[in-house]
Design an enzyme around this catalytic site. Sequence first.
Site, mmCIF file in Angstrom:
data_model
loop_
_atom_site.group_PDB
_atom_site.id
_atom_site.type_symbol
_atom_site.label_atom_id
_atom_site.label_comp_id
_atom_site.label_asym_id
_atom_site.label_seq_id
_atom_site.Cartn_x
_atom_site.Cartn_y
_atom_site.Cartn_z
ATOM 1 N N CYS A 129 -4.878 -0.613 -7.748
ATOM 2 C CA CYS A 129 -4.706 0.521 -6.711
ATOM 3 C C CYS A 129 -4.411 1.202 -7.428
ATOM 4 O O CYS A 129 -4.453 1.742 -8.781
ATOM 5 C CB CYS A 129 -3.655 -0.607 -5.858
ATOM 6 S SG CYS A 129 -2.242 -0.389 -6.485
ATOM 7 N N HIS A 174 3.717 -5.452 -9.189
ATOM 8 C CA HIS A 174 1.673 -6.134 -8.926
ATOM 9 C C HIS A 174 1.575 -6.948 -10.401
ATOM 10 O O HIS A 174 2.235 -6.358 -11.271
ATOM 11 C CB HIS A 174 1.122 -4.859 -9.143
ATOM 12 C CG HIS A 174 0.684 -4.391 -7.543
ATOM 13 N ND1 HIS A 174 -0.803 -3.309 -6.767
ATOM 14 C CD2 HIS A 174 0.806 -4.829 -6.359
ATOM 15 C CE1 HIS A 174 -0.195 -3.618 -5.501
ATOM 16 N NE2 HIS A 174 0.520 -4.189 -5.250
ATOM 17 N N GLU A 229 -0.274 -5.833 -12.627
ATOM 18 C CA GLU A 229 -0.642 -5.495 -13.677
ATOM 19 C C GLU A 229 0.643 -4.320 -14.282
ATOM 20 O O GLU A 229 0.190 -4.426 -15.620
ATOM 21 C CB GLU A 229 -1.696 -4.466 -13.253
ATOM 22 C CG GLU A 229 -2.925 -4.735 -12.779
ATOM 23 C CD GLU A 229 -3.886 -4.601 -11.195
ATOM 24 O OE1 GLU A 229 -1.925 -5.600 -11.054
ATOM 25 O OE2 GLU A 229 -4.070 -4.417 -10.342
ATOM 26 N N CYS A 262 -1.630 1.104 -10.267
ATOM 27 C CA CYS A 262 -1.889 0.421 -11.570
ATOM 28 C C CYS A 262 -2.622 1.414 -12.551
ATOM 29 O O CYS A 262 -2.986 0.493 -13.281
ATOM 30 C CB CYS A 262 -2.671 -0.683 -10.626
ATOM 31 S SG CYS A 262 -1.245 -2.294 -9.843
#
Lengths: 160, 160
Positions: free
Chosen positions: B84, B54, B56, B87
Amino acid sequence: MSKIEQIYMDEALREARKALEEDEVPVGAIVVYKRKVIARAHNQMRMLKDPTAHAEMIVLTQAASYLKNERLTGAIIYVTIEPCAMCAGALILARVKRWVYGADDPKAGACGSVLDIVRNRKLNHRIEVKKGVLAEESRILLKEFFKKKRRKKIPKDYSL
Amino acid sequence: MSKIEQIYMDEALREARKALEEDEVPVGAIVVYKRKVIARAHNQMRMLKDPTAHAEMIVLTQAASYLKNERLTGAIIYVTIEPCAMCAGALILARVKRWVYGADDPKAGACGSVLDIVRNRKLNHRIEVKKGVLAEESRILLKEFFKKKRRKKIPKDYSL
């Protein structure tokens, strides 16, 4: 606890011992797919200077690379302690089938100790969870690590 | 919403647009430290075949590498959508100071939408959170992506 679970958790503990030797928080993990170990790793947060380098995250990346797929459907992960929020979230994203862990983590565990992410009904994937496999062995390693740290007077905010 | 926040979020949106061009879920993130952008990334889950890739997570790793420290004390992260569980957990581990995001994620958001990890009082780090910065721009990108996916009849379980 089945014999096969003990054998696999022993593999994860072997990884945790490597972390201890490297002065990292001793956590180890392996991924099993169709009865084969396809990934193994230990915590490398300090060595890599990377806050995301937990054992679970490294094995998930390794396993996805092995399977050439970001979905690890059917995979089982063995990890020596209860995963934190980051790792539990990653297990959901990876669609891991089953997850077996050793000791609870009362400070940051995200499978019931502090949070319960994995069994959250609002999220779009459910994982089977089995805990307490060779938990005492995992705890002994963690105790040893923190005892050593206290002797060296390392800051207390070491987290798993 | 301050002018400076808009400027930085615009940088994160630029990253999200790159993800859209690469057929990835359009999420972008940057890390600001002492008023300087020290990391920028977009979602690369499918390209890298890595469930942990992801935006992040990638910026946290980049920023830690830049600062040569796994603790990002004083850093501010800008991300186009609500993180999410994975993260949000990573933001806590990285000891990020402040976190600014755009659109809510009603399916997996871990800052109030589905879970609230970042403000959990039992965890050992608290992050300042600001939401809704250029949220509409982030949402438009996501809508565009999912519309395209529906046209191609891609499985529905695409998650952020």
